[in-house]
Motif scaffolding. Structure first.
Motif, PDB file in Angstrom:
ATOM      1  N   ALA A   7      46.017 -86.454  70.155  1.00  0.00           N
ATOM      2  CA  ALA A   7      44.724 -85.829  69.866  1.00  0.00           C
ATOM      3  C   ALA A   7      44.952 -84.671  68.898  1.00  0.00           C
ATOM      4  CB  ALA A   7      44.065 -85.350  71.148  1.00  0.00           C
ATOM      5  N   ASP A   9      43.300 -82.355  65.969  1.00  0.00           N
ATOM      6  CA  ASP A   9      42.061 -81.929  65.326  1.00  0.00           C
ATOM      7  C   ASP A   9      42.162 -82.126  63.815  1.00  0.00           C
ATOM      8  OD1 ASP A   9      40.071 -79.942  64.078  1.00  0.00           O
ATOM      9  OD2 ASP A   9      39.585 -79.763  66.215  1.00  0.00           O
ATOM     10  N   LYS A  10      41.112 -82.627  63.228  1.00  0.00           N
ATOM     11  CA  LYS A  10      41.121 -82.919  61.792  1.00  0.00           C
ATOM     12  C   LYS A  10      41.274 -81.664  60.936  1.00  0.00           C
ATOM     13  CE  LYS A  10      38.395 -87.155  62.176  1.00  0.00           C
ATOM     14  NZ  LYS A  10      37.136 -87.857  61.787  1.00  0.00           N
ATOM     15  N   ARG A  11      40.970 -80.515  61.503  1.00  0.00           N
ATOM     16  CA  ARG A  11      41.079 -79.266  60.740  1.00  0.00           C
ATOM     17  C   ARG A  11      42.498 -78.696  60.744  1.00  0.00           C
ATOM     18  NH1 ARG A  11      36.308 -76.476  64.009  1.00  0.00           N
ATOM     19  NH2 ARG A  11      37.335 -77.812  65.569  1.00  0.00           N
ATOM     20  N   THR A  25      48.508 -82.847  72.075  1.00  0.00           N
ATOM     21  CA  THR A  25      47.241 -82.253  71.655  1.00  0.00           C
ATOM     22  C   THR A  25      47.508 -81.113  70.679  1.00  0.00           C
ATOM     23  OG1 THR A  25      46.219 -82.782  73.781  1.00  0.00           O
ATOM     24  CG2 THR A  25      45.143 -81.103  72.454  1.00  0.00           C
ATOM     25  N   ALA A  27      45.398 -78.304  68.285  1.00  0.00           N
ATOM     26  CA  ALA A  27      44.087 -77.692  68.062  1.00  0.00           C
ATOM     27  C   ALA A  27      43.803 -77.506  66.572  1.00  0.00           C
ATOM     28  CB  ALA A  27      44.017 -76.367  68.805  1.00  0.00           C
ATOM     29  N   ALA A  28      42.617 -76.964  66.288  1.00  0.00           N
ATOM     30  CA  ALA A  28      42.150 -76.870  64.902  1.00  0.00           C
ATOM     31  C   ALA A  28      42.913 -75.837  64.082  1.00  0.00           C
ATOM     32  CB  ALA A  28      40.657 -76.543  64.891  1.00  0.00           C
ATOM     33  N   ASP A  46      45.370 -73.052  69.333  1.00  0.00           N
ATOM     34  CA  ASP A  46      44.932 -72.285  68.159  1.00  0.00           C
ATOM     35  C   ASP A  46      45.846 -71.086  67.913  1.00  0.00           C
ATOM     36  OD1 ASP A  46      42.694 -73.794  67.361  1.00  0.00           O
ATOM     37  OD2 ASP A  46      41.431 -72.843  68.873  1.00  0.00           O
TER      38      ASP A  46
END
Length: 262
Positions: A7, A9-11, A25, A27-28, A46
């Motif tokens: 997973a 994040d696309k950012r 996972t 994060a952005a 993050d």
């Protein structure tokens, strides 16, 4: 190179040739340098800034919020240098407003289940063995080796080229170039093996040994020893580094072996 069961994040900013294994996972607000490998079941939150060619093993958590009740959601970071390896279940928390980041340098190895708390600064080429606990605001110098299951209390400082024996409880600052062991933690000689491996000459090792003989083994307290060293020994980078470290140690340094003095 990113597994479909991860997973991400696309950012997030992911460099070239980064491998992300399943069930991880990311994060952005994350940046990961090229060539880094991220194992399965890793959580990168993050504020993480991870360098090139790192290896992050399963179960690791990077940039979780600090375990500090004063943390109030401020925007802070966790910085991991190039070529650094974090083994299984390592945790590295992000900083607080006190410093703004937690930093682990280049070419480090942090072994399984160790914890690096908020606002720590870990130098380059540092090895932290299994199960170590590094409390908040700790500074560890380049080329330090921390034995397994050691613990450093908050705001502690450890100098460069230091060897800490396994299971140590570190409540005092550790000056550069030495070994420490025993309970309570004490001076156990200079780290001559490590220094030779890193190219220090015999003359330089003897100079460092002489400095610490004055500090820990002569009939002087630390303040008297520093005055004597400044007066009697020519300035060198190593001499000045040792003196500066000790002068800027508000909580005091470890005691001398066999002297019983701080």
């Amino acid at each position: 190179m990113i597994h479909q069961l991860a997973a991400v994040d696309k950012r997030a900013k992911i460099g070239k040739n980064v491998v992300v294994e399943p069930f991880t996972t990311i994060a952005a607000d994350v940046e990961i340098g090229e060539g880094t490998w991220i194992g399965s079941n890793v959580t990168i939150m993050d504020g993480a800034r991870i360098g090139k060619n790192c290896k992050i093993f399963p179960g690791t958590v990077i940039s979780a919020i600090p375990q500090d009740l004063k943390f109030d959601g401020e925007d802070t970071q966790t910085i991991i240098g190039d070529n650094t390896t974090l083994r299984e279940c390592v945790t590295v928390n992000k900083g607080t407003k006190a410093l703004g980041y937690t930093k682990v340098g280049d070419n480090c190895l942090i072994m399984a289940t160790s914890h690096v708390a908020h606002d720590c600064i870990i130098g380059n080429n540092v090895i932290i063995a299994n199960g170590c606990g590094i409390a908040g605001h700790v500074e560890i110098g380049d080329f330090t080796v921390m034995g397994g299951l050691s613990a450093v209390q908050q705001f502690g400082k450890i100098g460069k080229h230091t060897m800490v024996s396994g299971g140590s409880l570190i409540r005092k600052d550790i000056p550069p170039y030495i070994k420490v062991a025993r309970e309570p933690i004490s001076y156990a000689g200079i780290n001559s093996v490590g220094l030779r491996r890193r190219g220090f000459t015999n003359d330089k090792i003897f100079e460092i040994q002489k400095i610490y003989r004055y500090i820990f083994q002569m009939k002087m307290n630390v303040t008297q020893a520093l005055v004597y060293i400044e007066k009697e020994m020519l300035p060198t980078a190593e001499r000045d580094e040792i003196l500066e470290f000790i002068k800027n140690s508000p909580g005091g340094i470890v005691k001398g072996y066999g002297t019983g003095k701080e």
